[in-house]
Design a protein around this motif. Structure first.
Motif, PDB file in Angstrom:
ATOM      1  N   VAL A 284      24.340  17.787 -15.682  1.00  9.57           N
ATOM      2  CA  VAL A 284      24.638  16.440 -15.721  1.00  9.57           C
ATOM      3  C   VAL A 284      25.028  15.817 -14.267  1.00  9.57           C
ATOM      4  N   THR A 285      25.058  16.644 -13.447  1.00  9.99           N
ATOM      5  CA  THR A 285      25.287  16.099 -12.000  1.00  9.99           C
ATOM      6  C   THR A 285      24.477  16.749 -10.995  1.00  9.99           C
ATOM      7  N   ARG A 286      24.301  16.116  -9.924  1.00  7.44           N
ATOM      8  CA  ARG A 286      23.535  16.823  -8.899  1.00  7.44           C
ATOM      9  C   ARG A 286      24.520  17.771  -7.920  1.00  7.44           C
ATOM     10  N   LYS A 287      24.410  18.800  -8.267  1.00  8.85           N
ATOM     11  CA  LYS A 287      25.529  19.962  -7.652  1.00  8.85           C
ATOM     12  C   LYS A 287      25.479  19.763  -6.142  1.00  8.85           C
ATOM     13  N   GLU A 288      24.657  19.378  -5.370  1.00  9.79           N
ATOM     14  CA  GLU A 288      24.560  19.548  -4.197  1.00  9.79           C
ATOM     15  C   GLU A 288      25.070  18.198  -3.412  1.00  9.79           C
ATOM     16  N   LYS A 289      25.140  17.146  -4.224  1.00 13.50           N
ATOM     17  CA  LYS A 289      25.619  15.858  -3.735  1.00 13.50           C
ATOM     18  C   LYS A 289      26.826  15.608  -4.278  1.00 13.50           C
ATOM     19  N   PRO A 290      27.986  15.555  -3.623  1.00 12.11           N
ATOM     20  CA  PRO A 290      29.640  15.160  -4.337  1.00 12.11           C
ATOM     21  C   PRO A 290      29.558  14.014  -5.079  1.00 12.11           C
ATOM     22  N   PHE A 291      30.240  13.877  -6.006  1.00 18.07           N
ATOM     23  CA  PHE A 291      30.605  12.878  -6.804  1.00 18.07           C
ATOM     24  C   PHE A 291      29.170  12.092  -7.321  1.00 18.07           C
ATOM     25  N   THR A 292      28.159  12.861  -7.642  1.00 23.40           N
ATOM     26  CA  THR A 292      26.723  11.966  -8.016  1.00 23.40           C
ATOM     27  C   THR A 292      26.336  12.592  -9.362  1.00 23.40           C
ATOM     28  N   ALA A 293      26.413  11.692 -10.505  1.00 24.16           N
ATOM     29  CA  ALA A 293      25.957  12.108 -11.624  1.00 24.16           C
ATOM     30  C   ALA A 293      24.348  12.301 -11.555  1.00 24.16           C
ATOM     31  N   ASN A 294      23.804  13.009 -12.340  1.00 27.72           N
ATOM     32  CA  ASN A 294      22.481  12.984 -12.628  1.00 27.72           C
ATOM     33  C   ASN A 294      22.068  12.006 -13.901  1.00 27.72           C
ATOM     34  N   LEU A 295      22.139  10.700 -13.737  1.00 20.72           N
ATOM     35  CA  LEU A 295      22.010   9.725 -14.731  1.00 20.72           C
ATOM     36  C   LEU A 295      20.531   9.726 -15.591  1.00 20.72           C
ATOM     37  N   PRO A 296      19.658  10.166 -14.771  1.00 19.07           N
ATOM     38  CA  PRO A 296      18.306  10.443 -15.740  1.00 19.07           C
ATOM     39  C   PRO A 296      18.624  11.395 -16.725  1.00 19.07           C
ATOM     40  N   ALA A 297      19.089  12.575 -16.337  1.00 23.08           N
ATOM     41  CA  ALA A 297      19.421  13.731 -17.015  1.00 23.08           C
ATOM     42  C   ALA A 297      20.057  13.391 -18.188  1.00 23.08           C
ATOM     43  N   ILE A 298      21.466  12.714 -17.858  1.00 21.53           N
ATOM     44  CA  ILE A 298      22.255  12.368 -18.743  1.00 21.53           C
ATOM     45  C   ILE A 298      21.844  11.370 -19.835  1.00 21.53           C
ATOM     46  N   ARG A 299      21.083  10.388 -19.349  1.00 21.57           N
ATOM     47  CA  ARG A 299      20.688   9.633 -20.459  1.00 21.57           C
ATOM     48  C   ARG A 299      19.410  10.038 -21.508  1.00 21.57           C
ATOM     49  N   ARG A 300      18.617  10.996 -20.666  1.00 29.03           N
ATOM     50  CA  ARG A 300      17.526  12.079 -21.661  1.00 29.03           C
ATOM     51  C   ARG A 300      18.242  12.839 -22.578  1.00 29.03           C
ATOM     52  N   LEU A 301      19.392  13.406 -22.179  1.00 31.80           N
ATOM     53  CA  LEU A 301      20.025  14.233 -23.357  1.00 31.80           C
ATOM     54  C   LEU A 301      20.766  13.512 -24.204  1.00 31.80           C
ATOM     55  N   ALA A 302      21.086  12.174 -23.769  1.00 32.47           N
ATOM     56  CA  ALA A 302      21.922  11.353 -25.022  1.00 32.47           C
ATOM     57  C   ALA A 302      20.714  10.892 -26.121  1.00 32.47           C
ATOM     58  N   LYS A 303      19.627  10.751 -25.541  1.00 36.18           N
ATOM     59  CA  LYS A 303      18.659  10.448 -26.464  1.00 36.18           C
ATOM     60  C   LYS A 303      18.157  11.854 -27.277  1.00 36.18           C
ATOM     61  N   GLU A 304      18.035  12.866 -26.473  1.00 42.51           N
ATOM     62  CA  GLU A 304      17.827  14.187 -27.224  1.00 42.51           C
ATOM     63  C   GLU A 304      19.033  14.340 -28.613  1.00 42.51           C
ATOM     64  N   ILE A 305      20.041  14.262 -27.870  1.00 40.68           N
ATOM     65  CA  ILE A 305      21.185  14.446 -29.094  1.00 40.68           C
ATOM     66  C   ILE A 305      21.143  13.523 -30.256  1.00 40.68           C
TER      67      ILE A 305
END
Lengths: 271, 271
Positions: free
Chosen positions: A20-41
């Motif tokens: 859900v985040t970009r681990k290498e970039k501090p305080f950066t969410a992986n919004l495309p992944a979050i949105r895709r997962l929200a749809k899958e859920i």
């Protein structure tokens, strides 16, 4: 490939911080992944679901900087670091919950530090009434790895993995679906050894024998990589709750896992 | 004008929704007011402080639209309305907490719905361990009026006023400072009657006699205006906790009230 019948029993879905985040970039969410997962859920339409997400690049850099996991040493800057760590987790949680609300899921954010106190890093007191009522009423609670108060340490970090396994036991879940950023548990590091193979199914006993051999293919963090995850899952598996580790960075995997459809991953069962 | 000695005992500061939001504009925070209050709270340097804020234009429009206070009637759109109401409160809370962190206050957001369940709208179960530990460790917990689960109603709205008074009793506070958008309790509506005067001091007995005469000069909302506030405060005042109602929309008032300095307002004491 493993198929579970779609049931009305509770599923606990853990979404890794590295998903859900970009681990290498501090305080950066992986919004495309979050949105895709929200749809899958949303598409999976489960009647009993609880979600726990990790901290990734929101929680870990601050937790590390202020040594929150190690506990309070009487240094006031650490108190402020705890405040900032908690607030960073709230920020990430808000992004996850907002995405789920966008998909019309009746989610309710539940803050671990508001109802859990640990003792030497392990969950010691927890009121289960609000969560129980939420599940009964038809809500999907969304929790996260959090900075929490601790009876021995003052404060510490409660990992999303420990929390997910604890909640699965507490609320008699059928399965914990662990969405991480690799395909599951491997016999060796697939990035290094060509002979490495994915363990598709194993029992708790087989798992325990493998502990020394398990290679940490997941991004390491303050809450302890793949071996740490397996150790946290063990008490739940011992209670008969299966754990299914899938790659949540690959589209449709979480959807399929929630639906009980065939999907690549590692299934761990008691026997 | 009333002066309290600066003490090490707990103060519960309630910040009204009409102070921290623009009540007439849905989902609009009053950021200048929030930032000013964060500075005043920081300047006051209290060692034991708990903050509770209201919902204002974040919580109330959604709570009203989905009839959250009235409880769950089995309509799934209400469930989703509950999710949206809670998330709106989280959004406002994040703005308040961010402003306090900006002022280097070691605040920790605590979600009422995560540890409280009500019964017919009154707090019924609450775990106090996390809050107790937070106060002991030196944190400033920040709570808010929230959409919560309810044993009888399914869910409802827990007002920040009820919560503030309950927490004051639970944690043996010395005083509740109620920051609202008028100068205190008046004998009549000062906007209409020239003869209206501010009640600067009264006892609980005097207050009870006045109940029928108290004019609602504060913006009304789903949680019930000035009379509602006074009724909520009563159990705390009965326990010897004073309530000091001040205009938090006017600069320096909250600072002075927290410091125990002379400031215009209504002080209510047991005797």
């Amino acid at each position: 490939m493993w198929v579970r019948k779609l049931s009305r029993k509770l599923i606990v879905l853990k979404l890794g911080g590295s998903v859900v985040t970009r681990k290498e970039k501090p305080f950066t969410a992986n919004l495309p992944a979050i949105r895709r997962l929200a749809k899958e859920i949303s598409d999976a339409k489960l009647s009993q679901l609880m979600i726990v997400h990790g901290g990734g690049s929101f929680g870990h850099p601050l937790a590390k900087q202020y040594a929150i996991k190690e506990g309070y040493r009487g240094d006031p800057t650490q108190l402020f670091g705890f405040s900032k760590t908690r607030q960073a987790m709230m920020t990430l949680n808000k992004l996850v919950v907002d995405a789920l609300i966008q998909r019309n899921i009746s989610v309710v954010a539940v803050s671990p530090s508001s109802f859990i106190v640990t003792k030497s890093g392990r969950i010691a007191t927890m009121t289960d009434e609000p969560l129980k009522k939420l599940l009964q009423t038809g809500f999907v609670p969304v929790l996260y790895g959090d900075a929490v108060l601790d009876f021995d340490l003052g404060f510490t970090i409660l990992s999303g993995d420990q929390l997910a396994a604890y909640l699965a036991v507490q609320f008699s879940a059928e399965q914990i679906v662990m969405g991480i950023d690799v395909d599951g548990v491997f016999t060796a590091d697939p990035r290094v050894e060509e002979s490495a193979s994915l363990i598709r199914h194993c029992t708790l006993q087989e798992l325990k024998k493998m502990h020394t051999r398990i290679v940490d293919t997941s991004s390491t963090d303050v809450t302890g990589g793949m071996l740490g995850k397996l150790i946290e899952l063990t008490p739940a598996i011992e209670k008969g709750i299966s754990a299914f580790i899938v790659n949540a960075s690959k589209p449709k995997n979480v959807y399929k896992a929630l639906r009980g459809e065939s999907v690549t991953g590692t299934l761990i069962q008691k026997t």
